[in-house]
Design a protein around this motif. Structure first.
Motif, PDB file in Angstrom:
ATOM      1  N   SER A 271       0.751  -1.097  -0.024  1.00  0.00           N
ATOM      2  CA  SER A 271      -0.126  -0.037   0.003  1.00  0.00           C
ATOM      3  C   SER A 271       0.924   1.278  -0.045  1.00  0.00           C
ATOM      4  N   ALA A 272       0.202   2.268  -0.547  1.00  0.00           N
ATOM      5  CA  ALA A 272       1.079   3.633  -0.301  1.00  0.00           C
ATOM      6  C   ALA A 272       0.811   4.421   1.031  1.00  0.00           C
ATOM      7  N   THR A 273      -0.099   3.748   1.907  1.00  0.00           N
ATOM      8  CA  THR A 273      -0.417   4.461   2.906  1.00  0.00           C
ATOM      9  C   THR A 273      -0.364   3.845   4.289  1.00  0.00           C
ATOM     10  N   LEU A 274       0.549   3.209   4.362  1.00  0.00           N
ATOM     11  CA  LEU A 274       0.858   2.366   5.587  1.00  0.00           C
ATOM     12  C   LEU A 274       1.771   2.912   6.458  1.00  0.00           C
ATOM     13  N   SER A 275       1.488   3.176   7.767  1.00  0.00           N
ATOM     14  CA  SER A 275       2.306   3.717   8.718  1.00  0.00           C
ATOM     15  C   SER A 275       3.076   2.699   9.721  1.00  0.00           C
ATOM     16  N   ASN A 276       2.125   1.675  10.106  1.00  0.00           N
ATOM     17  CA  ASN A 276       2.738   0.652  10.826  1.00  0.00           C
ATOM     18  C   ASN A 276       2.889  -0.620  10.382  1.00  0.00           C
ATOM     19  N   ILE A 277       4.089  -0.395   9.460  1.00  0.00           N
ATOM     20  CA  ILE A 277       4.349  -1.689   8.396  1.00  0.00           C
ATOM     21  C   ILE A 277       5.091  -2.677   9.278  1.00  0.00           C
ATOM     22  N   SER A 278       5.580  -2.276  10.525  1.00  0.00           N
ATOM     23  CA  SER A 278       6.341  -3.548  11.131  1.00  0.00           C
ATOM     24  C   SER A 278       5.176  -4.282  11.830  1.00  0.00           C
ATOM     25  N   GLU A 279       4.003  -3.472  12.444  1.00  0.00           N
ATOM     26  CA  GLU A 279       3.055  -3.989  12.987  1.00  0.00           C
ATOM     27  C   GLU A 279       2.203  -5.074  12.108  1.00  0.00           C
ATOM     28  N   LEU A 280       2.060  -4.813  11.011  1.00  0.00           N
ATOM     29  CA  LEU A 280       1.368  -5.597   9.705  1.00  0.00           C
ATOM     30  C   LEU A 280       2.213  -6.837   9.546  1.00  0.00           C
ATOM     31  N   GLY A 281       3.674  -6.362   9.250  1.00  0.00           N
ATOM     32  CA  GLY A 281       4.347  -7.394   8.758  1.00  0.00           C
ATOM     33  C   GLY A 281       4.534  -8.505  10.091  1.00  0.00           C
ATOM     34  N   ALA A 503      -0.369  16.024   9.669  1.00  0.00           N
ATOM     35  CA  ALA A 503      -0.873  14.699  10.562  1.00  0.00           C
ATOM     36  C   ALA A 503      -0.083  13.540   9.927  1.00  0.00           C
ATOM     37  N   PRO A 504       0.270  12.749  10.900  1.00  0.00           N
ATOM     38  CA  PRO A 504       1.062  11.499  10.413  1.00  0.00           C
ATOM     39  C   PRO A 504       0.184  10.818   9.727  1.00  0.00           C
ATOM     40  N   MET A 505       0.532   9.471   8.943  1.00  0.00           N
ATOM     41  CA  MET A 505      -0.291   8.670   8.237  1.00  0.00           C
ATOM     42  C   MET A 505      -0.804   7.821   9.553  1.00  0.00           C
ATOM     43  N   PRO A 506      -2.217   7.334   9.741  1.00  0.00           N
ATOM     44  CA  PRO A 506      -2.740   6.974  10.889  1.00  0.00           C
ATOM     45  C   PRO A 506      -2.362   5.295  10.737  1.00  0.00           C
ATOM     46  N   ARG A 507      -2.556   4.809  11.904  1.00  0.00           N
ATOM     47  CA  ARG A 507      -2.013   3.275  12.331  1.00  0.00           C
ATOM     48  C   ARG A 507      -3.292   2.418  11.678  1.00  0.00           C
ATOM     49  N   VAL A 508      -2.946   1.527  10.761  1.00  0.00           N
ATOM     50  CA  VAL A 508      -3.805   0.579  10.123  1.00  0.00           C
ATOM     51  C   VAL A 508      -4.202  -0.297  11.311  1.00  0.00           C
ATOM     52  N   LYS A 509      -5.528  -0.110  11.555  1.00  0.00           N
ATOM     53  CA  LYS A 509      -6.200  -0.882  12.802  1.00  0.00           C
ATOM     54  C   LYS A 509      -7.218  -2.028  12.047  1.00  0.00           C
ATOM     55  N   SER A 510      -7.387  -3.003  13.129  1.00  0.00           N
ATOM     56  CA  SER A 510      -8.221  -4.214  12.644  1.00  0.00           C
ATOM     57  C   SER A 510      -9.664  -3.602  12.650  1.00  0.00           C
ATOM     58  N   SER A 511     -10.742  -3.924  11.804  1.00  0.00           N
ATOM     59  CA  SER A 511     -12.034  -3.597  11.997  1.00  0.00           C
ATOM     60  C   SER A 511     -12.774  -4.819  12.018  1.00  0.00           C
ATOM     61  N   LEU A 512     -12.227  -6.090  12.526  1.00  0.00           N
ATOM     62  CA  LEU A 512     -12.880  -7.326  12.925  1.00  0.00           C
ATOM     63  C   LEU A 512     -13.967  -7.269  13.792  1.00  0.00           C
ATOM     64  N   THR A 513     -13.821  -6.580  14.768  1.00  0.00           N
ATOM     65  CA  THR A 513     -14.983  -6.353  15.796  1.00  0.00           C
ATOM     66  C   THR A 513     -16.359  -6.226  15.102  1.00  0.00           C
ATOM     67  N   VAL A 514     -16.547  -5.788  14.076  1.00  0.00           N
ATOM     68  CA  VAL A 514     -17.884  -5.561  13.316  1.00  0.00           C
ATOM     69  C   VAL A 514     -18.134  -7.249  12.414  1.00  0.00           C
ATOM     70  N   GLY A 515     -17.011  -7.927  12.172  1.00  0.00           N
ATOM     71  CA  GLY A 515     -17.234  -9.031  11.508  1.00  0.00           C
ATOM     72  C   GLY A 515     -16.809 -10.165  12.298  1.00  0.00           C
ATOM     73  N   ILE A 516     -16.731 -10.293  13.188  1.00  0.00           N
ATOM     74  CA  ILE A 516     -16.329 -11.496  14.173  1.00  0.00           C
ATOM     75  C   ILE A 516     -17.290 -12.690  13.919  1.00  0.00           C
TER      76      ILE A 516
END
Length: 855
Positions: A271-281, A503-516
């Motif tokens: 992606s061009a808009t990842l800030s927390n690449i280490s977390e996703l990796g 503003a820094p690029m926001p941290r990409v977070k999980s949205s799984l709570t709505v799809g658990i």
């Protein structure tokens, strides 16, 4: 009676091109059509080109470009300096036909960052996963394509490419097919999305390019039938979609299932808009790579109150205010001035607007100031308008007029044909400016020299990620040496916009709570995890679990979700204390629905089976109308439609649960809040019935633009609705088969084909012929050729006349164009008759009679 087609812009195209009158406009210098005369400016309401911030003095421009390049990570590829950047270098181990395919697409060498990324241990061997980020236009896709195609060729395992939008899926399929066309043995590339028809199934395709939902469905089916072992690589493009409120959880569900597989599978996310690449990796157990390289330098500016500031908040230019009423607003004045200035310099521009209405308003306004074009360009623009007028949806008058002036708008309300033709005209330089909504930044690859951005989307400010996507469109590789981005905001938004820029690029977070619940239902249904212990292992593989500090809250959410799925009769406990899917649960997952959608659909279809009205099409059409992505109800139109229904139609209204009294109350200004499950379902039923009325018209050969006008809905929505319904009807048919409702499944399949062809039952046979769509089929039928046998026995001359009459009302054509049309119709007539003979069992090589256009 067949409705007449919308007439094209004959009055526009048959008149000489005239510049719209501008109040108090001065004279034009004969020396240069764009140069201002000494007696006054051509457009006193617009700034002189010399004052445009884009036309910086050469020293400033050179300084900005050098400053940018010195801060970048890698220079432009230079294979003579470093031959390892050559795609044919032995280090990469790429097949020569693959290298040639990339060359045919204009890719001969890598950037240094790409070579560095691919050199990470284990990637080229397919042993390691990869998550990486790089700016838009930096060549992210090439890294994934090299890894994917290399692995497919070496292992003959399958690949899946996951993309967020249908338009990008279509574009990617075309590109990959061109890349692999010379490779032996053949690599089959197929696209999958809602409403798409593919000649190849999952088992026959080597590379499946899919939307998020289709990719998830394919993996579920492969898990169920055991073919998942053939999957060797999955590419997640636009990985930031993980946090999308509506679809992100499906992407996470898909990736988590793949993480749980015990097989050699390479996952690649970018992606061009990842800030927390280490977390996703870390979540994807992947190598990580971050690049800031951009091949085209980007100059960024902020504009407010007609003043232009650079990225260091230094005032660099002033845009003169306008005397024109429509340009009194400084934001509008800046947008028009900057777009105009870009065009007169010979470049292209994109204008991102907050709403669809604003795209059209700015397009019409900008059209008044567009400089005149050469007659050759004007004629090519007219040809674009002719093509639009000849399309099945007819011509949008505002779009037709604006294209003639070199400007267009682009939003979801346009039809597919309109969006494609606008994009093509822009790519050819016929359209110089496109005014578009923010979704185009991610959905279509149309770069520009200058990007002009309004900071809002609807009523809210852009997010940092959306802003980066839009800015990333500035600068055309191979055409521009620099890209320019102008963020034009009103004074009231100045402080908030300045914060947005910092503003820094926001941290990409999980949205799984709505799809658990969907996640749990899918792994239970596919038998990937059924016991409490294995379900716990699955949850621990999710991004949600990986990034959450409150593990106890996740455990409680899982327990409540299992309870809800059990009470909804989607799963049940088995003898071992684990879980197994019920028939409804299996049907829901196989059909690609979520739990709540599956329960609703089961309830609706069960009610239909108890009381089904087959006197008209209406009840069956309602049952293959989608249950998601519906437009809001126009209650007055719905009330009027119900009032004219016959007795049979009113019975359908009762059967599906529509309440005429409620409709009348809402049409007179009443309200119904979605504050209870009962009201939510009530509104969904009425929305669904309202949309089904549009489908009823489409399936009865009413043209799209007439349906759109009748229900006061954008033509693009009506067209997309037809496509969506084909996919929904197909999945609903699958649901019915899994539930054992074979008769209902057959009905759905029949109506799916009718919707696909847009015809009534009496034309179902004729539309099997090539070039014979709904309108043409009706003309052939009305001429007396009412069957395949009749067409097979027809004289060619008669069929040519019918085909000519079936052509949309055309604009005035030149003599040679008429000749080309007749030649094309002769060819079509020949192919139609031969096809009819094959279908009827007659030797198609029999000489056709009188295959010459009648005098």
């Amino acid at each position: 009676m067949q409705p007449s087609r919308e007439s094209p812009l004959e009055n526009v195209l048959n008149q000489p091109l005239k510049r719209p009158k501008i109040p108090n406009s001065g004279r034009v210098s004969s020396a240069h059509p764009y140069r201002h005369a000494t007696k006054g400016p051509l457009y006193p309401t617009l700034p002189s080109p010399s004052t445009y911030p884009a036309i910086l003095d050469k020293a400033t421009t050179k300084h900005l470009q050098q400053q940018y390049r010195s801060s970048t990570q890698s220079p432009t590829p230079d294979a003579s300096r470093n031959d390892i950047l050559q795609l044919s270098h032995v280090k990469w181990g790429l097949d020569s036909n693959f290298v040639e395919g990339l060359k045919n697409c204009g890719i001969e060498v890598m950037y240094e960052w790409q070579a560095e990324c691919l050199s990470m241990p284990g990637l080229l061997e397919g042993e390691k996963n990869l998550v990486y980020t790089a700016p838009t236009s930096a060549g992210k896709s090439l890294v994934a394509e090299i890894l994917m195609i290399k692995r497919v060729m070496e292992t003959r395992m399958k690949a899946i490419v996951v993309l967020p939008y249908v338009a990008i899926v279509t574009e990617k399929v075309k590109f990959l097919k061109k890349v692999v066309e010379g490779i032996e043995p053949c690599i089959n590339v197929t696209g999958y999305h809602g409403g798409a028809k593919s000649s190849l199934g999952w088992k026959d395709a080597d590379i499946s390019v899919c939307t998020i939902e289709k990719a998830n469905s394919i993996v579920n089916a492969a898990l169920e039938d055991g073919s998942i072992g053939g999957l060797g690589v999955v590419v997640f493009d636009e990985l930031h979609m993980l946090e999308d409120d509506h679809r992100g959880y499906i992407l996470e569900v898909l990736a988590t299932k793949l993480l749980c597989l015990q097989q050699s599978l390479q996952m690649i996310g970018m992606s061009a808009t990842l800030s927390n690449i280490s977390e996703l990796g870390s979540w994807l157990q992947a190598c990580q790579y971050h690049s800031t390289y951009r091949p085209i330098p980007l100059q960024e500016y902020l504009v407010y109150e007609n003043e232009v500031y650079n990225e260091h908040n230094q005032l660099i230019a002033h845009i003169p205010p306008s005397e024109v009423k429509d340009l009194k607003d400084p934001v509008m004045n800046a947008i028009i001035s900057l777009a105009y200035g870009c065009v007169v310099e010979g470049y292209s521009a994109l204008v991102f607007c907050p709403t669809r209405d604003m795209t059209e308003r700015i397009t019409k306004l900008l059209g008044q100031f567009m400089p005149p074009a050469d007659e050759d360009v004007v004629e090519q623009r007219r040809e674009v308008i002719r093509d639009l007028a000849a399309s099945i949806t007819g011509l949008d008058r505002i779009l037709g007029k604006s294209i003639l002036l070199g400007v267009a708008f682009h939003h979801a309300g346009l039809t597919t044909e309109e969006r494609d033709m606008v994009a093509e005209a822009y790519d050819k330089g016929l359209v110089k400016v496109i005014c578009c909504t923010p979704t185009m930044a991610a959905g279509v690859n149309l770069p520009a020299r200058r990007v002009i951005i309004h900071p809002r989307t609807g009523r809210t400010l852009l997010t940092p990620a959306m802003l980066r996507q839009m800015r990333g469109r500035a600068g055309r590789k191979g055409k521009d040496t620099v890209g320019e981005s102008y963020l034009c905001c009103p004074k009231v938004d100045k402080d908030a916009v300045k914060e947005l820029l910092k503003a820094p690029m926001p941290r990409v977070k999980s949205s799984l709570t709505v799809g658990i619940q969907r996640a749990l239902l899918e792994v239970i249904s596919t038998r990937l995890a059924t016991s409490l212990h294995s379900l716990d292992d699955y949850i621990q593989c999710t991004l949600l679990y990986h990034t959450s500090e409150d593990k106890a809250a996740i455990a409680a959410l899982v327990q409540s979700s299992l309870t809800s799925l059990t009470s909804s009769e989607l799963i049940r406990e088995d003898d071992t204390g684990g879980f197994e899917p019920t028939p409804i649960g299996i049907a829901t997952v196989v059909s690609g629905f979520g739990p709540e959608e599956g329960v609703f659909l089961h309830r609706e279809l069960s009610r239909a089976l108890m009381a089904f009205n087959l006197e008209t099409d209406m009840h069956i059409i309602y049952n293959f109308t989608p249950i998601y992505g519906l437009t809001e109800v126009n209650w007055k139109i719905l009330m009027n439609e119900i009032e004219v229904l016959d007795e049979s139609g009113l019975r359908t209204v009762t059967f599906v649960g529509v309440n005429p009294a409620l409709v009348n109350r809402m049409a007179r200004g009443g309200t119904l809040k979605e504050d209870s499950p009962e009201n939510v379902e009530k509104l969904r039923v009425h929305r669904r019935f309202f949309v089904s009325l549009m489908l009823r018209d489409l399936i009865n050969e009413i043209p799209i633009h007439h349906v759109a006008n009748k229900y006061e809905t954008p033509r693009g929505f009506v067209q997309q609705l037809a496509s969506t319904c084909k996919g929904f009807a197909s999945t609903t048919g699958t649901f019915c088969k899994k539930m054992g409702w074979g008769g209902l499944a057959v009905l759905l399949e029949h109506y799916t084909y009718r919707l696909d062809m847009g015809v009534k039952d009496d034309l179902m046979e004729l539309v099997k012929l090539p070039f014979v769509k709904s309108y043409t089929a009706r003309m052939i039928y009305n001429a007396g050729l009412r069957s395949i046998a009749a067409v097979a026995a027809a004289e060619a001359n008669n069929l040519i006349l019918i085909l000519e009459a079936a052509q949309p009302q055309r604009l005035r054509l030149k003599i040679e164009e008429e000749g080309m049309l007749r030649k094309r119709l002769q060819d079509r007539a020949e192919r139609i008759i031969k096809a009819a003979r094959r279908l009827h069992g007659v030797d198609p090589s029999t000489k056709l009679l009188s295959l010459k256009h009648p005098s």
